[in-house]
Design a protein around this motif. Structure first.
Motif, PDB file in Angstrom:
ATOM      1  N   ALA A 138     -29.401 -44.340  31.167  1.00  0.00           N
ATOM      2  CA  ALA A 138     -27.988 -44.552  31.466  1.00  0.00           C
ATOM      3  C   ALA A 138     -27.803 -45.692  32.452  1.00  0.00           C
ATOM      4  O   ALA A 138     -26.713 -46.239  32.575  1.00  0.00           O
ATOM      5  CB  ALA A 138     -27.375 -43.266  32.009  1.00  0.00           C
ATOM      6  N   ALA A 172     -30.703 -25.366  27.316  1.00  0.00           N
ATOM      7  CA  ALA A 172     -32.100 -25.122  27.674  1.00  0.00           C
ATOM      8  C   ALA A 172     -32.237 -23.855  28.511  1.00  0.00           C
ATOM      9  O   ALA A 172     -33.262 -23.191  28.462  1.00  0.00           O
ATOM     10  CB  ALA A 172     -32.669 -26.322  28.423  1.00  0.00           C
ATOM     11  N   PHE A 203     -27.061 -30.116  27.730  1.00  0.00           N
ATOM     12  CA  PHE A 203     -28.504 -29.905  27.577  1.00  0.00           C
ATOM     13  C   PHE A 203     -28.982 -28.774  28.485  1.00  0.00           C
ATOM     14  O   PHE A 203     -29.709 -27.874  28.046  1.00  0.00           O
ATOM     15  CB  PHE A 203     -29.274 -31.196  27.902  1.00  0.00           C
ATOM     16  CG  PHE A 203     -30.740 -30.977  28.140  1.00  0.00           C
ATOM     17  CD1 PHE A 203     -31.583 -30.626  27.097  1.00  0.00           C
ATOM     18  CD2 PHE A 203     -31.281 -31.112  29.411  1.00  0.00           C
ATOM     19  CE1 PHE A 203     -32.937 -30.411  27.324  1.00  0.00           C
ATOM     20  CE2 PHE A 203     -32.628 -30.898  29.647  1.00  0.00           C
ATOM     21  CZ  PHE A 203     -33.451 -30.539  28.593  1.00  0.00           C
ATOM     22  N   LEU A 204     -28.546 -28.802  29.747  1.00  0.00           N
ATOM     23  CA  LEU A 204     -28.995 -27.774  30.689  1.00  0.00           C
ATOM     24  C   LEU A 204     -28.503 -26.385  30.279  1.00  0.00           C
ATOM     25  O   LEU A 204     -29.254 -25.409  30.350  1.00  0.00           O
ATOM     26  CB  LEU A 204     -28.515 -28.101  32.100  1.00  0.00           C
ATOM     27  CG  LEU A 204     -29.370 -29.144  32.823  1.00  0.00           C
ATOM     28  CD1 LEU A 204     -28.810 -29.454  34.196  1.00  0.00           C
ATOM     29  CD2 LEU A 204     -30.810 -28.659  32.941  1.00  0.00           C
ATOM     30  N   LYS A 264     -19.668 -39.361  30.407  1.00  0.00           N
ATOM     31  CA  LYS A 264     -20.258 -38.896  29.157  1.00  0.00           C
ATOM     32  C   LYS A 264     -21.697 -38.453  29.364  1.00  0.00           C
ATOM     33  O   LYS A 264     -22.141 -37.449  28.803  1.00  0.00           O
ATOM     34  CB  LYS A 264     -20.220 -40.014  28.118  1.00  0.00           C
ATOM     35  CG  LYS A 264     -18.849 -40.202  27.501  1.00  0.00           C
ATOM     36  CD  LYS A 264     -18.894 -41.294  26.433  1.00  0.00           C
ATOM     37  CE  LYS A 264     -17.602 -42.065  26.413  1.00  0.00           C
ATOM     38  NZ  LYS A 264     -17.736 -43.388  25.813  1.00  0.00           N
ATOM     39  N   VAL A 265     -22.455 -39.223  30.186  1.00  0.00           N
ATOM     40  CA  VAL A 265     -23.867 -38.872  30.383  1.00  0.00           C
ATOM     41  C   VAL A 265     -23.976 -37.540  31.104  1.00  0.00           C
ATOM     42  O   VAL A 265     -24.779 -36.671  30.719  1.00  0.00           O
ATOM     43  CB  VAL A 265     -24.582 -39.976  31.183  1.00  0.00           C
ATOM     44  CG1 VAL A 265     -25.984 -39.529  31.551  1.00  0.00           C
ATOM     45  CG2 VAL A 265     -24.631 -41.250  30.366  1.00  0.00           C
ATOM     46  N   PHE A 290     -40.637 -30.395  31.860  1.00  0.00           N
ATOM     47  CA  PHE A 290     -39.812 -30.713  30.687  1.00  0.00           C
ATOM     48  C   PHE A 290     -38.378 -31.049  31.115  1.00  0.00           C
ATOM     49  O   PHE A 290     -37.853 -32.114  30.779  1.00  0.00           O
ATOM     50  CB  PHE A 290     -39.817 -29.530  29.719  1.00  0.00           C
ATOM     51  CG  PHE A 290     -38.860 -29.675  28.568  1.00  0.00           C
ATOM     52  CD1 PHE A 290     -39.071 -30.621  27.584  1.00  0.00           C
ATOM     53  CD2 PHE A 290     -37.738 -28.861  28.472  1.00  0.00           C
ATOM     54  CE1 PHE A 290     -38.191 -30.757  26.527  1.00  0.00           C
ATOM     55  CE2 PHE A 290     -36.859 -28.990  27.421  1.00  0.00           C
ATOM     56  CZ  PHE A 290     -37.086 -29.934  26.448  1.00  0.00           C
ATOM     57  N   ILE A 291     -37.786 -30.146  31.898  1.00  0.00           N
ATOM     58  CA  ILE A 291     -36.369 -30.340  32.237  1.00  0.00           C
ATOM     59  C   ILE A 291     -36.191 -31.528  33.189  1.00  0.00           C
ATOM     60  O   ILE A 291     -35.344 -32.400  32.971  1.00  0.00           O
ATOM     61  CB  ILE A 291     -35.784 -29.042  32.815  1.00  0.00           C
ATOM     62  CG1 ILE A 291     -35.702 -28.015  31.680  1.00  0.00           C
ATOM     63  CG2 ILE A 291     -34.414 -29.282  33.417  1.00  0.00           C
ATOM     64  CD1 ILE A 291     -35.073 -26.717  32.060  1.00  0.00           C
ATOM     65  N   PHE A 324     -28.190 -42.549  22.823  1.00  0.00           N
ATOM     66  CA  PHE A 324     -28.164 -43.747  23.651  1.00  0.00           C
ATOM     67  C   PHE A 324     -28.429 -45.009  22.839  1.00  0.00           C
ATOM     68  O   PHE A 324     -28.702 -46.048  23.406  1.00  0.00           O
ATOM     69  CB  PHE A 324     -29.205 -43.633  24.771  1.00  0.00           C
ATOM     70  CG  PHE A 324     -28.800 -42.661  25.839  1.00  0.00           C
ATOM     71  CD1 PHE A 324     -28.143 -43.104  26.974  1.00  0.00           C
ATOM     72  CD2 PHE A 324     -29.056 -41.317  25.704  1.00  0.00           C
ATOM     73  CE1 PHE A 324     -27.745 -42.217  27.958  1.00  0.00           C
ATOM     74  CE2 PHE A 324     -28.665 -40.421  26.678  1.00  0.00           C
ATOM     75  CZ  PHE A 324     -28.009 -40.868  27.803  1.00  0.00           C
ATOM     76  N   PHE A 346     -36.958 -34.808  31.405  1.00  0.00           N
ATOM     77  CA  PHE A 346     -35.895 -35.083  30.434  1.00  0.00           C
ATOM     78  C   PHE A 346     -34.702 -35.735  31.142  1.00  0.00           C
ATOM     79  O   PHE A 346     -34.210 -36.786  30.722  1.00  0.00           O
ATOM     80  CB  PHE A 346     -35.476 -33.741  29.829  1.00  0.00           C
ATOM     81  CG  PHE A 346     -34.722 -33.824  28.540  1.00  0.00           C
ATOM     82  CD1 PHE A 346     -35.391 -33.692  27.333  1.00  0.00           C
ATOM     83  CD2 PHE A 346     -33.355 -33.991  28.523  1.00  0.00           C
ATOM     84  CE1 PHE A 346     -34.702 -33.729  26.135  1.00  0.00           C
ATOM     85  CE2 PHE A 346     -32.655 -34.038  27.330  1.00  0.00           C
ATOM     86  CZ  PHE A 346     -33.334 -33.901  26.133  1.00  0.00           C
ATOM     87  N   ILE A 347     -34.286 -35.118  32.257  1.00  0.00           N
ATOM     88  CA  ILE A 347     -33.133 -35.649  32.993  1.00  0.00           C
ATOM     89  C   ILE A 347     -33.459 -37.029  33.564  1.00  0.00           C
ATOM     90  O   ILE A 347     -32.652 -37.960  33.492  1.00  0.00           O
ATOM     91  CB  ILE A 347     -32.726 -34.664  34.111  1.00  0.00           C
ATOM     92  CG1 ILE A 347     -32.228 -33.369  33.486  1.00  0.00           C
ATOM     93  CG2 ILE A 347     -31.667 -35.262  35.016  1.00  0.00           C
ATOM     94  CD1 ILE A 347     -31.886 -32.294  34.474  1.00  0.00           C
ATOM     95  N   ILE A 404     -33.245 -39.684  30.948  1.00  0.00           N
ATOM     96  CA  ILE A 404     -31.865 -39.954  30.522  1.00  0.00           C
ATOM     97  C   ILE A 404     -31.140 -40.775  31.578  1.00  0.00           C
ATOM     98  O   ILE A 404     -30.411 -41.725  31.259  1.00  0.00           O
ATOM     99  CB  ILE A 404     -31.152 -38.628  30.220  1.00  0.00           C
ATOM    100  CG1 ILE A 404     -31.670 -38.129  28.876  1.00  0.00           C
ATOM    101  CG2 ILE A 404     -29.646 -38.807  30.197  1.00  0.00           C
ATOM    102  CD1 ILE A 404     -30.947 -36.966  28.322  1.00  0.00           C
ATOM    103  N   LEU A 442     -25.771 -34.188  29.768  1.00  0.00           N
ATOM    104  CA  LEU A 442     -26.832 -33.503  30.513  1.00  0.00           C
ATOM    105  C   LEU A 442     -26.439 -32.057  30.792  1.00  0.00           C
ATOM    106  O   LEU A 442     -27.284 -31.159  30.715  1.00  0.00           O
ATOM    107  CB  LEU A 442     -27.102 -34.231  31.834  1.00  0.00           C
ATOM    108  CG  LEU A 442     -27.987 -35.467  31.733  1.00  0.00           C
ATOM    109  CD1 LEU A 442     -28.132 -36.132  33.088  1.00  0.00           C
ATOM    110  CD2 LEU A 442     -29.362 -35.094  31.183  1.00  0.00           C
TER     111      LEU A 442
END
Ligand code: HEM
Lengths: 341, 127
Positions: free
Chosen positions: A58, B18, B14-15, B6-7, A46-47, A287, A50-51, A54, B11
């Motif tokens: 980007a 989570a 988010f981390l 920004k990204v 999941f983590i 995004f 997810f990254i 993204i 992130l």
């Protein structure tokens, strides 16, 4: 694919998962895998997934300034700007994004066009989808937030407070939560919408149903586990704490039952599937160029990051190159050989 | 990567979210805490089996309440045919006389606070 198949295949997949959880429950040697290895594995997928998604996003350039505006842009001072519909600075943009994230503002603007009798088109609002999805997402958020009581010690006051607020109806023991009703009702509506309306049915894919059924399976197993087929929640929390402290152990104060195996397996699959599914629309909203850009293209040039330096050949250069020939052919010149205009 | 700052900020948020349970438990240092309900009785058996009580005692209490208040029953017959007076304070808390170290130890752990004691009595611990 036929439309019935589009529903039946993902439904069978979720039912198969439930069956798999039963198998994992019956065979004790599988318990460690089901309760410890799988949660870690799916958490990592999941983590990391997810990254990964993204970062891929980007890396995609945004060639044009394409905010989807819906109101008067910033103009002369005596023309009133629609600050939410057409933001021109970051404060307005943040406000617009917050409304989008928390209240799905653009979905609220959903409209429908219908034919009313002989070629007469009727336009109207259609806020049911907005209502259903807002109810669903907010309930999901509250439920996940309430689940923190299994993962925290001591349980934060905010979690207890929200749990009490959610159970304020004090219906039955254990108290039924408002969000449990709402999420099941909303998911049912979202499903019925897909199968009952021809247009939605036509564009729905098995992956749409899979996400719906997975979440419905998680919610239904959770509600049943709470109200009818109860499990030992103290043991569940023992397990949850042992996992998040990275000292996994099945040495619990009681044994967790089959309903929990089913709930957990479905949750794990949901987590592992998340980064590769349409559920990534959650981070995706950040995004979306149509939402996250300022409507300031008349004031500021948007440079397309894709642009390479283009090799141009101006008319002046062209004339320099062919001046002699052009003169011979009697074509008009802007600058003659002597350099006069 | 475009809009790197920004990204990465997004992130990072988010981390943090989570992994909230993981770092929260490190901060509180209670990751190894497990409740140890004190039985405080010389009896060796509860109303129903231990596993059943752990999973279903709230529903048993609900049934007791309905039986007493709505159906006018005063006696509960357990699966093994033993009988108990239907009484929250008088029966449950007669054996489990130390509510704080029994009922509450689990309930605090689970983050539930049953409101029963707004009305029902908690026996004062005898010395
Ligand atoms: C996507 C994530 C999840 C969703 C949507 C979800 C959903 C639900 C729902 C709707 C309920 C019904 C009762 C309530 O609302 O509290 C429930 C109960 C429950 N869930 Fe989950 N769940 C999720 C993840 C988990 C995880 C990771 C665990 C592991 C500890 C878990 C353990 C439980 C347990 C033990 C119950 C029974 C609670 C009770 O009896 O009070 N859930 N879940």
């Amino acid at each position: 694919m036929m439309s019935a198949q589009k529903v039946v295949v993902p439904l069978s997949a979720v039912l198969a998962l439930v069956l798999l959880a039963c198998v994992g429950y019956v065979f004790a040697p599988l318990h460690y895998f089901m309760l410890v290895i799988l949660p870690y594995l799916c958490g990592v997928i999941f983590i990391a997934g997810f990254i990964y998604r993204i970062i891929r996003w980007a890396q995609s350039p945004v060639p044009f300034n394409i905010p989807t505006v819906c109101g008067q842009e910033e103009s002369l001072h005596w023309i009133r700007q629609d600050k939410q519909g057409s933001p021109s600075n970051y404060l307005q943009l943040t406000w617009r994004m917050l409304l989008e994230i928390f209240f799905f503002r653009s979905l609220f603007r959903n409209s429908k066009t219908e034919q009313a009798g002989q070629g007469r088109l009727v336009y109207g609002g259609n806020q049911w989808l907005w209502l259903g999805s807002l109810a669903f997402h907010w309930s999901l958020f509250v439920i996940i937030f309430r689940h923190l009581r299994f993962f925290t010690e001591p349980v934060p006051a905010l979690v207890i407070w929200l749990t009490e607020l959610d159970g304020i109806l004090q219906l039955a023991i254990p108290t039924l939560f408002i969000t449990d009703f709402v999420i099941l009702a909303a998911l049912t509506y979202l499903f019925i919408r897909r199968v009952a309306f021809a247009q939605a049915r036509f564009i729905s894919l098995p992956s749409d149903y899979l996400a719906l059924f997975l979440i419905l399976g998680v919610a239904l197993s959770g509600v049943l586990m709470r109200s009818i087929f109860r499990v030992d929640l103290v043991a569940v929390k023992d397990l949850a704490l042992s996992i998040i402290t990275f000292r996994p152990s099945l040495n619990l104060s009681g044994s967790v039952g089959l309903p929990f195996f089913i709930h957990l397996l479905l949750v794990c699959c949901l987590l592992a599937y998340f980064p590769f599914s349409k559920m990534m629309h959650a981070p995706g909203v950040f995004f979306s160029p149509t939402r996250n850009m300022l409507n300031d293209s008349r004031r500021k040039r948007h440079v397309n990051p894709w642009d390479r330096p283009v090799r141009v050949h101006t008319y002046a250069e062209y004339e320099d190159e062919f001046r002699v020939q052009m003169k011979k052919a009697g074509l008009p010149l802007e600058i003659d050989e002597a350099g006069n205009k | 990567m475009y809009d790197k700052g920004k990204v990465i900020l997004g992130l990072a948020i988010f981390l943090c979210l989570a992994s909230f349970p993981a770092w929260y438990i490190v901060l509180t240092g209670k990751g190894d805490y497990r409740p140890a309900p004190v039985l405080a009785t010389s009896e060796n058996q509860c109303v129903e089996s231990k596993q059943y009580m752990r999973e279903y005692h709230m529903q048993l209490l609900n049934q007791w309440r309905d039986d007493a208040v709505r159906n006018g029953r005063a006696i509960y017959t357990a699966t093994d045919n033993r009988t108990y007076d239907i009484n929250l304070t008088g029966t449950c808390l007669n054996c489990h006389s130390n509510k704080a170290e029994f009922c509450d130890s689990c309930h605090n752990y689970q983050g539930v606070a049953p409101n029963c004691w707004d009305c029902h009595n908690v026996p004062v611990m005898g010395k």
